[in-house]
Design a protein around this motif. Structure first.
Motif, PDB file in Angstrom:
ATOM      1  N   ALA A  99       0.802  -1.320   0.041  1.00 37.40           N
ATOM      2  CA  ALA A  99      -0.168  -0.240  -0.086  1.00 37.40           C
ATOM      3  C   ALA A  99       0.977   1.357   0.164  1.00 37.40           C
ATOM      4  O   ALA A  99       0.611   2.248  -0.803  1.00 37.40           O
ATOM      5  N   PHE A 100       1.944   1.164   0.797  1.00 35.28           N
ATOM      6  CA  PHE A 100       2.762   2.425   0.865  1.00 35.28           C
ATOM      7  C   PHE A 100       3.639   2.552  -0.318  1.00 35.28           C
ATOM      8  O   PHE A 100       3.466   3.651  -0.960  1.00 35.28           O
ATOM      9  N   ALA A 101       4.060   1.323  -1.117  1.00 32.91           N
ATOM     10  CA  ALA A 101       4.718   1.547  -2.339  1.00 32.91           C
ATOM     11  C   ALA A 101       3.943   1.901  -3.298  1.00 32.91           C
ATOM     12  O   ALA A 101       4.327   3.055  -4.391  1.00 32.91           O
ATOM     13  N   GLY A 102       2.510   1.447  -3.388  1.00 36.25           N
ATOM     14  CA  GLY A 102       1.417   1.896  -4.578  1.00 36.25           C
ATOM     15  C   GLY A 102       1.060   3.320  -4.442  1.00 36.25           C
ATOM     16  O   GLY A 102       0.864   4.121  -5.214  1.00 36.25           O
ATOM     17  N   ALA A 103       1.007   3.790  -2.921  1.00 34.34           N
ATOM     18  CA  ALA A 103       0.645   5.271  -2.933  1.00 34.34           C
ATOM     19  C   ALA A 103       1.677   6.155  -3.385  1.00 34.34           C
ATOM     20  O   ALA A 103       1.301   6.980  -4.136  1.00 34.34           O
ATOM     21  N   ALA A 104       3.205   5.917  -3.379  1.00 34.77           N
ATOM     22  CA  ALA A 104       4.124   6.533  -3.807  1.00 34.77           C
ATOM     23  C   ALA A 104       4.177   6.421  -5.177  1.00 34.77           C
ATOM     24  O   ALA A 104       4.535   7.469  -5.998  1.00 34.77           O
TER      25      ALA A 104
END
Length: 367
Positions: free
Chosen positions: A99-104
């Motif tokens: 999720a964090f990687a996708g947001a970035a």
């Protein structure tokens, strides 16, 4: 000749769409939107299409709160703290890294050169942070798959960098399977040999032998469209299901293998009522019933079940899954579509219509 091909095409379309949108008895009638006879998903408390969250398969309020803070302030520390407090053995850690990687990645897509600056700052200011390294590796994987075509030079260059960062993340977090799970997508993109892949897989199962997310990621490698075959994918899935501990969702893995090998055009009218599909669906339903209510991977299985149950015209069972997952659509099969929310709402509307055509109503649906 053109007329002949046109008629064949019509027959193919009817064979695919017909079983879903109509039934010979007690069937679904298609009516205009807004008609008094139209099925209304709102009556069941379902969210409108524009309100659906496409980022995650199910709720994780802590993650959403932290994402809001990070994106509003561009300060990475809240993300680091959340990952540091998420157990290594939890499926939730893998989902939060994604999720964090996708947001970035999405930020960078929307604001080239600027978006996702908080992740670059995280890595620069805290290079020994295991969570930051894992997110960085997954970010690179997502960038490669999102911005480049498989096999192209830039695609391989990005994945080679991702492999290096996976190694860094693994050194920073001994015992954590997540860096190796991230590398599964690298293995698929770079075309690891079966021996190389087996060596990578051994590192994962040594750390968490029943990790459902890892098994789903590994299954892609063994599929026919990548580096295996239908038989190898089925063998991988059925072996994992047979060895699944009590309460594990691995019993649902054959359904994911079946999904990966669905025919693009189905000309067999009873395909979704056949033995193969029924057996895989029943295994997944068993896994759902036996799993912990708070299992982070439960929503993934429920989403895929909705698609199959609708195509099987098992409307009531589809509705029973929908009441548990509605609101979030960040999972297969919806994420394979350019507009996951739109694809999901089509199936949801079919489920509601089929349920009501067979006597169901909001009052009869258990929550």
């Amino acid at each position: 000749m053109e007329i002949l091909w046109f008629l064949i095409a019509l027959c193919m379309i009817a064979a695919v769409v017909g079983p879903i949108v109509r039934r010979s008895r007690g069937g679904i009638r298609q009516v205009a939107p807004g008609s008094p006879d139209a099925a209304d998903p709102d009556a069941y408390g379902f969210l409108r299409q524009e309100e659906l969250d496409v980022r995650m398969p199910g709720p994780d309020q802590d993650l959403l709160d932290v994402l809001d803070v990070v994106q509003a302030t561009q300060d990475w520390r809240a993300a680091s703290q959340l990952l540091a407090g998420t157990p290594k053995e939890s499926e939730l850690r893998w989902q939060r890294v994604q999720a964090f990687a996708g947001a970035a990645s999405l930020e960078l897509l929307r604001q080239p050169g600027v978006g996702g600056a908080w992740l670059r700052t995280w890595r620069a200011e805290s290079p020994k942070d295991a969570g930051g390294a894992a997110v960085h590796a997954e970010f690179l994987v997502q960038q490669a798959w999102r911005s480049s075509g498989a096999g192209q030079d830039d695609f391989r260059i990005i994945l080679e960098e991702a492999r290096t960062v996976c190694g860094e993340a693994a050194l920073l977090a001994p015992g954590d399977p997540v860096p190796y799970i991230v590398e599964l997508a690298v293995a698929r993109g770079l075309g690891y040999s079966h021996e190389q892949f087996d060596q990578l897989w051994a590192k994962i199962i040594d750390r968490d032998p029943a990790h459902m997310g890892a098994h789903i990621a590994a299954l892609h490698f063994w599929c026919e469209k990548w580096h295996g075959s239908r038989e190898e994918a089925e063998r991988f899935a059925t072996t994992a299901a047979a060895r699944a501990p009590q309460g594990s969702l691995l019993a649902a893995l054959p359904l994911f293998a079946l999904y990966e090998h669905l025919p693009e055009v189905n000309l067999v009218q009873g395909f979704y009522r056949g033995v193969v599909v029924t057996k895989a669906v029943e295994g997944a339903l068993f896994a759902v019933h036996a799993a912990r209510a708070d299992d982070p991977m439960l929503a993934h299985v429920r989403h895929l079940l909705v698609m199959f149950l609708v195509r099987m015209e098992r409307w009531s069972e589809a509705m029973n899954q929908l009441v548990h997952i509605d609101g979030h659509v960040g999972a297969l099969p919806w994420t394979q579509d350019p507009d996951p929310a739109a694809e999901y709402t089509v199936y949801r509307a079919l489920a509601v219509a089929g349920y009501e055509a067979n006597g169901g109503s909001p009052a009869t649906l258990p929550h």
